[in-house]
Motif scaffolding. Structure first.
Motif, PDB file in Angstrom:
ATOM      1  N   ILE A 221      -8.130  41.785-106.447  1.00 51.09           N
ATOM      2  CA  ILE A 221      -8.135  43.054-105.864  1.00 51.09           C
ATOM      3  C   ILE A 221      -9.823  43.333-105.357  1.00 51.09           C
ATOM      4  N   GLY A 222      -9.937  44.388-104.558  1.00 53.40           N
ATOM      5  CA  GLY A 222     -11.411  44.532-104.040  1.00 53.40           C
ATOM      6  C   GLY A 222     -11.428  45.691-103.055  1.00 53.40           C
ATOM      7  N   GLY A 223     -12.518  45.754-102.454  1.00 53.35           N
ATOM      8  CA  GLY A 223     -12.816  46.883-101.409  1.00 53.35           C
ATOM      9  C   GLY A 223     -13.072  48.198-102.207  1.00 53.35           C
ATOM     10  N   LEU A 224     -13.398  49.041-101.365  1.00 59.22           N
ATOM     11  CA  LEU A 224     -13.836  50.590-101.826  1.00 59.22           C
ATOM     12  C   LEU A 224     -12.432  50.953-102.678  1.00 59.22           C
ATOM     13  N   LYS A 225     -12.539  51.566-103.918  1.00 57.74           N
ATOM     14  CA  LYS A 225     -11.499  51.987-104.738  1.00 57.74           C
ATOM     15  C   LYS A 225     -10.343  51.103-104.987  1.00 57.74           C
ATOM     16  N   ASP A 226     -10.733  49.768-104.671  1.00 56.86           N
ATOM     17  CA  ASP A 226      -9.736  48.743-104.839  1.00 56.86           C
ATOM     18  C   ASP A 226      -8.406  48.822-103.897  1.00 56.86           C
ATOM     19  N   GLN A 227      -9.139  49.005-102.704  1.00 57.73           N
ATOM     20  CA  GLN A 227      -7.782  49.218-101.561  1.00 57.73           C
ATOM     21  C   GLN A 227      -7.279  47.949-101.324  1.00 57.73           C
ATOM     22  N   PHE A 228      -7.855  46.732-101.579  1.00 60.99           N
ATOM     23  CA  PHE A 228      -7.327  45.516-101.011  1.00 60.99           C
ATOM     24  C   PHE A 228      -6.605  44.954-102.326  1.00 60.99           C
ATOM     25  N   TYR A 229      -5.421  44.181-101.779  1.00 60.42           N
ATOM     26  CA  TYR A 229      -4.826  43.553-103.009  1.00 60.42           C
ATOM     27  C   TYR A 229      -4.008  42.448-102.595  1.00 60.42           C
ATOM     28  N   TYR A 230      -4.315  41.190-103.251  1.00 61.84           N
ATOM     29  CA  TYR A 230      -3.642  39.947-102.886  1.00 61.84           C
ATOM     30  C   TYR A 230      -2.910  39.525-103.931  1.00 61.84           C
ATOM     31  N   PRO A 231      -1.577  39.810-103.949  1.00 64.65           N
ATOM     32  CA  PRO A 231      -0.712  39.524-105.151  1.00 64.65           C
ATOM     33  C   PRO A 231      -0.758  37.935-105.524  1.00 64.65           C
ATOM     34  N   LEU A 232      -1.176  37.432-106.670  1.00 67.11           N
ATOM     35  CA  LEU A 232      -1.408  36.216-107.050  1.00 67.11           C
ATOM     36  C   LEU A 232       0.243  35.510-106.634  1.00 67.11           C
ATOM     37  N   SER A 233       1.324  36.096-106.935  1.00 65.00           N
ATOM     38  CA  SER A 233       2.584  35.640-106.728  1.00 65.00           C
ATOM     39  C   SER A 233       2.789  34.748-105.428  1.00 65.00           C
ATOM     40  N   ILE A 234       1.965  35.414-104.490  1.00 67.82           N
ATOM     41  CA  ILE A 234       2.258  34.907-103.160  1.00 67.82           C
ATOM     42  C   ILE A 234       1.712  33.415-103.088  1.00 67.82           C
ATOM     43  N   PRO A 235       0.468  33.233-103.112  1.00 60.39           N
ATOM     44  CA  PRO A 235      -0.273  31.966-103.187  1.00 60.39           C
ATOM     45  C   PRO A 235       0.372  30.789-104.144  1.00 60.39           C
ATOM     46  N   LEU A 236       0.753  31.323-105.561  1.00 63.52           N
ATOM     47  CA  LEU A 236       1.152  30.536-106.414  1.00 63.52           C
ATOM     48  C   LEU A 236       2.747  29.914-106.114  1.00 63.52           C
ATOM     49  N   GLN A 237       3.228  30.448-105.047  1.00 58.97           N
ATOM     50  CA  GLN A 237       4.684  29.773-104.856  1.00 58.97           C
ATOM     51  C   GLN A 237       4.777  28.484-104.626  1.00 58.97           C
ATOM     52  N   LEU A 238       3.296  27.959-104.240  1.00 52.96           N
ATOM     53  CA  LEU A 238       3.229  26.543-103.927  1.00 52.96           C
ATOM     54  C   LEU A 238       3.341  25.611-105.101  1.00 52.96           C
ATOM     55  N   TYR A 239       3.336  26.242-106.368  1.00 56.84           N
ATOM     56  CA  TYR A 239       3.183  25.529-107.591  1.00 56.84           C
ATOM     57  C   TYR A 239       4.613  26.071-108.265  1.00 56.84           C
ATOM     58  N   LYS A 240       5.589  26.693-107.767  1.00 54.14           N
ATOM     59  CA  LYS A 240       6.756  27.011-108.473  1.00 54.14           C
ATOM     60  C   LYS A 240       7.653  25.872-108.813  1.00 54.14           C
ATOM     61  N   GLY A 241       8.084  25.938-110.343  1.00 54.48           N
ATOM     62  CA  GLY A 241       8.675  24.894-111.082  1.00 54.48           C
ATOM     63  C   GLY A 241       7.951  23.904-111.864  1.00 54.48           C
ATOM     64  N   LEU A 242       6.385  23.994-111.413  1.00 51.56           N
ATOM     65  CA  LEU A 242       5.396  23.037-112.045  1.00 51.56           C
ATOM     66  C   LEU A 242       5.019  23.803-113.456  1.00 51.56           C
ATOM     67  N   LYS A 243       4.655  22.759-114.292  1.00 51.65           N
ATOM     68  CA  LYS A 243       4.229  23.484-115.625  1.00 51.65           C
ATOM     69  C   LYS A 243       2.715  22.775-115.932  1.00 51.65           C
ATOM     70  N   SER A 244       1.684  23.525-116.124  1.00 53.39           N
ATOM     71  CA  SER A 244       0.289  23.072-116.603  1.00 53.39           C
ATOM     72  C   SER A 244       0.424  22.503-117.973  1.00 53.39           C
ATOM     73  N   LYS A 245      -0.307  21.459-118.016  1.00 62.01           N
ATOM     74  CA  LYS A 245      -0.585  20.745-119.435  1.00 62.01           C
ATOM     75  C   LYS A 245      -1.886  21.313-120.169  1.00 62.01           C
ATOM     76  N   VAL A 246      -2.559  22.459-119.754  1.00 61.35           N
ATOM     77  CA  VAL A 246      -3.844  22.979-120.043  1.00 61.35           C
ATOM     78  C   VAL A 246      -3.059  23.545-121.640  1.00 61.35           C
ATOM     79  N   LYS A 247      -4.090  23.418-122.696  1.00 67.43           N
ATOM     80  CA  LYS A 247      -3.779  23.818-124.030  1.00 67.43           C
ATOM     81  C   LYS A 247      -4.648  25.259-124.291  1.00 67.43           C
ATOM     82  N   ARG A 248      -5.610  25.360-123.829  1.00 66.71           N
ATOM     83  CA  ARG A 248      -6.671  26.368-124.200  1.00 66.71           C
ATOM     84  C   ARG A 248      -6.976  27.095-122.739  1.00 66.71           C
TER      85      ARG A 248
END
Length: 324
Positions: A221-248
Motif C-alpha cells: 500500500i502507499g500514496g496519500l492516505k494509502d490510496q494505492f493498493y497492490y494486492p499481493l495475491s496477484i503477483p504471487l499467482q506465479l508461485y501457486k502450488g509451491l511451498k517454501s522450505k524456509v523454517k524461520r
C-alpha cells in the motif's frame, strides 16, 4: 566466501556531500563488462549492465557478484538507504539536482573520454554542472540507469529484479541459508508504495536452501492516505502450488493488509517460527487481525508451526483469541 554483509553507510540521500564522483571504467573494463552482458544474459538484465557502466549506483554490481559466490551461506543486504532508491525522491527534483552537481560529466561528455592508460576513478577536473549538456541528464533516461523503473519498483534494488525464480536463481544465491533484506524507515512521499514491493519476498522464500529469512520495510500500500493498493495475491499467482522450505520468517514494519499476509502464508509449508513486528509508526493491525494472520500461517504449516512459535507485535500466538 561464505558470508557477505552489505553496508549502505557511505552515501546519505539528504546529504550531497556524502556522494561520490561517477566511477570511470577504462576501455578494457567496459569491453569486459559488455562481454559479460552477453555471457550472463540469462541471469542479469541488460538494464543492470547499463547501470554498471554508468558508474553511479554500485549496488548494480551485486547481481554480477552473486553469479560467482557459489559458497555463500549468509547474506545480509544491510539497511538500504531508502532515499537513494526511492524514484520519487529523485523525480521531485532534490535528489536529481544533487546527483547532477556531484557526479560530474556523463559518459558522452567531452570531459569524460576514456583513455587507455587512465586510472579508474581519476578526477576529470569537472566542476561546473552548468556546462554539462542537458541531454546527458534528461531525467527519465538518467534515472533508468540508476534504479529499476516502474511504479511497483519503488525502493527496489537491482538485486530484487535480478534474483531469479524457482529453478533459475543466480548461482551464488542457491546455497544461501540465512538472508536479511531490510530498508531504513522512510515514508516515500506521494508514491505508489510505502516501501519496497512486497512481491519480492516470494522469490526470496523459494531460494533452494534458505532456512531463515528476515525482511523489513516491504509494502503493498502507499500514496496519500494509502490510496494505492497492490494486492499481493496477484503477483504471487506465479508461485501457486509451491511451498517454501524456509523454517524461520521475520516480517518487520511491513505495510500490508490482512489478505496479503494470507497470500504470503500460502507459500509457506515448513515454518517453525514466525515473527511479525511493527514499530509504533507502522502499527496498523488490530488484535483481531493478529489472530487471523496467525491462523493463516498455522493452516499452511500445521505440522511444523506451533502457537508458541508465533509472535505478532510481542503477543504470542497462545494469547490470541480464536487461533486454530
Amino acid at each position: 566466501m561464505q558470508e557477505i554483509i552489505v553496508s549502505w553507510s557511505r552515501r546519505r540521500a539528504d546529504s550531497p556531500k556524502t556522494f561520490t564522483r561517477r566511477w570511470k571504467w577504462t576501455r578494457e573494463d567496459r569491453a569486459r563488462i559488455e562481454f559479460y552482458r552477453t555471457e550472463l544474459a540469462g541471469c542479469i538484465s541488460s538494464a543492470t549492465f547499463d547501470a554498471m557502466l554508468e558508474g553511479v549506483n554500485s549496488e548494480s554490481l551485486l547481481p554480477f557478484i552473486f553469479c560467482y559466490t557459489v559458497r555463500l551461506k549468509d547474506l545480509d543486504l544491510g539497511f538500504v538507504e531508502a532515499g537513494l532508491v526511492a524514484r520519487s525522491w529523485f523525480c521531485l527534483g532534490e535528489g536529481f539536482e544533487n546527483l547532477r552537481r556531484v557526479l560530474g560529466p556523463g559518459p558522452r561528455d567531452e570531459g569524460f573520454k576514456y583513455i587507455e592508460d587512465e586510472v579508474e576513478g581519476e578526477d576529470t577536473g569537472y566542476n561546473d554542472p552548468d556546462t554539462e549538456p542537458d541531454d546527458i541528464y534528461v531525467q527519465e533516461q538518467f534515472l533508468t540507469k540508476q534504479m529499476p523503473a516502474g511504479a511497483e519498483e519503488e525502493g527496489a534494488l537491482w538485486f530484487n529484479v535480478n534474483i531469479g525464480a524457482p529453478g533459475n536463481y543466480l548461482p551464488g544465491l542457491r546455497g544461501v541459508i540465512r538472508l536479511q533484506s531490510r530498508s531504513t524507515i522512510y515514508q516515500f512521499p506521494l508514491t505508489a508504495l510505502s516501501g519496497w514491493s512486497a512481491k519480492y519476498i516470494a522469490p526470496l522464500l523459494f531460494l533452494p536452501n534458505l532456512q531463515e529469512l528476515e525482511v523489513e520495510g516491504h509494502a503493498t500500500i502507499g500514496g496519500l492516505k494509502d490510496q494505492f493498493y497492490y494486492p499481493l495475491s496477484i503477483p504471487l499467482q506465479l508461485y501457486k502450488g509451491l511451498k517454501s522450505k524456509v523454517k524461520r520468517l521475520s516480517l518487520v514494519d511491513g505495510r500490508m493488509r490482512v489478505d496479503d499476509y494470507d497470500a504470503l502464508a500460502e507459500l509457506t509449508g515448513n515454518l517453525e517460527y514466525l515473527q511479525i513486528y511493527h514499530t509504533y509508526r507502522y502499527e496498523e493491525l488490530s488484535p483481531q487481525e493478529y489472530a487471523s494472520i496467525a491462523s493463516f500461517f498455522r493452516k499452511n504449516n500445521r505440522s511444523t508451526l506451533s502457537l508458541e512459535e508465533i509472535c505478532i507485535n510481542d503477543i504470542p500466538g497462545t494469547d490470541m483469541v480464536d487461533v486454530n
